[in-house]
Write an enzyme that holds these catalytic residues in place. Structure first.
Site, PDB file in Angstrom:
ATOM      1  N   ARG A 163       0.460   5.172  -8.617  1.00  0.00           N
ATOM      2  CA  ARG A 163       1.518   5.302  -7.083  1.00  0.00           C
ATOM      3  C   ARG A 163       2.978   4.758  -7.991  1.00  0.00           C
ATOM      4  NH1 ARG A 163      -1.839   8.247  -7.018  1.00  0.00           N
ATOM      5  NH2 ARG A 163      -3.054   9.301  -5.147  1.00  0.00           N
ATOM      6  N   SER A 233      -0.682  10.904   3.326  1.00  0.00           N
ATOM      7  CA  SER A 233      -0.752   9.794   2.777  1.00  0.00           C
ATOM      8  C   SER A 233       0.127   9.392   3.223  1.00  0.00           C
ATOM      9  CB  SER A 233      -1.232   9.335   1.431  1.00  0.00           C
ATOM     10  OG  SER A 233      -2.731  10.663   1.604  1.00  0.00           O
ATOM     11  N   GLU A 328       2.936   4.346   1.282  1.00  0.00           N
ATOM     12  CA  GLU A 328       3.497   5.134   0.092  1.00  0.00           C
ATOM     13  C   GLU A 328       4.783   6.080   0.467  1.00  0.00           C
ATOM     14  OE1 GLU A 328       0.943   8.613  -1.510  1.00  0.00           O
ATOM     15  OE2 GLU A 328      -0.205   7.041  -1.497  1.00  0.00           O
TER      16      GLU A 328
END
Length: 347
Positions: A163, A233, A328
């Protein structure tokens, strides 16, 4: 190109929280991008590039210019060994994946239904079910914001991580992703090692069967942002060293984790679920009853509701496992990007 003033951001991000921006403009070409960033009236104002707004939480009214990337179009070429796809930055990622599968082109099917635009994919190095954007990336085209030159970065130059990418570090706020290039081998190999994908019979394995299975699982586990506001998420899966992992494994034998090089990647959803947060609500914000990793706008929530709920989750996971969760989702304040820890100090 129309420049809107004092515009609601609710339709422009999937959390669908009522917040506004001083200015907002939708750009359909690189020339329009340059016009906005070169405009002397906007030079001193903060600017935010937005795709589909599927990974942001606006914590305050934005005091500058929200620039919505509407660059569209895609082309397909091939040689003996590979398919090559060039997609403009504003192309819808789920539609791009489905289009490839319908063309009989494999390689993106594990990344089905990840909300967002093609231009956002390399920034976040999106991933799911054992595949990440870096695995299919040939290049990323960017517009530099200092001199408006265009550059093509190789996958290696993008410095992809979990990520993560160069766009969050050396090139942070220095450029705009205007297009991506994908390289997909014609010799297709199924990537079906993750969970539900193993249920597909070997003789039925194909890009289309994996695509449908991924879509089925995501629709079953994850709320549709069009029905319930969310940004997918909310937290990253934390990566811990093996010594810490072994201590936790001895204490919590059912802990879910996967190897990540010399370390272990722990399932954040499992950690949150074991702290009994499924269905927990703070104001109008709620942890999704079926997926603890997703925070939702259940009842006209405010950004502060989300912040308080996320803070409770972080504290509980730390107290029980000594693992620090990292969000995130990008937090956007009045002047630009911020983070949960800063907001907690302020409050």
């Amino acid at each position: 190109m129309q420049i809107k003033q004092n515009i609601s951001l609710k339709p422009y991000h999937t959390f669908a929280i009522e917040q506004c921006s001083h200015y907002l403009v939708e750009v359909g070409s690189v020339d329009e991008l340059v016009d906005i960033y070169a405009n002397p009236d906007f030079r001193e104002l903060p600017k935010l590039i937005l795709g589909s707004g599927s990974n942001v939480l606006f914590t305050q009214p934005f005091s500058g210019v929200v620039v919505v990337n509407r660059l569209s179009g895609k082309t397909l070429s091939e040689d003996e060994s590979f398919y090559y796809i060039h997609a403009e930055g504003g192309e819808d990622w789920p539609n791009l994946v489905e289009w490839c599968v319908q063309q009989g082109i494999g390689g993106l099917e594990n990344l089905a239904l990840i909300p967002g635009c093609a231009g956002s994919a390399p920034i976040q190095n999106i991933g799911a079910y054992g595949v990440e954007f870096k695995d299919v990336c040939q290049y990323v085209d960017i517009l530099m914001l200092d001199d408006f030159s265009q550059r093509r970065l190789s996958a290696e130059e993008c410095q992809f991580g979990y990520r993560d990418s160069v766009f969050k570090h050396a090139l942070y706020n220095q450029c705009v992703v205007i297009a991506v290039g994908l390289k997909l081998p014609k010799t297709w190999q199924a990537n079906n090692s993750y969970g539900p994908l193993q249920e597909i019979a070997e003789h039925e394995l194909s890009p289309m069967s994996i695509f449908h299975k991924v879509c089925e699982v995501r629709r079953e586990k994850l709320p549709d942002p069009k029905q319930i506001g969310n940004a997918g998420s909310f937290f990253k899966n934390p990566i811990i060293d093996k010594a810490h992992w072994q201590q936790l494994k001895a204490q919590f034998p059912n802990i879910v984790a996967y190897p990540a090089g010399e370390q272990m990647k722990v399932a954040a959803g499992w950690l949150i679920d074991q702290c009994d947060f499924k269905g927990v609500q703070v104001g109008g914000a709620q942890v999704h009853p079926k997926q603890a990793l997703v925070l939702t706008n259940a009842q006209s929530c405010t950004a502060q509701d989300i912040i308080q709920l996320a803070s409770l989750i972080c504290d509980a996971v730390w107290d029980k496992y000594q693992i620090a969760l990292e969000h995130e989702v990008r937090f956007i304040s009045a002047v630009g990007e911020t983070c949960l820890s800063e907001l907690r100090v302020e409050s």
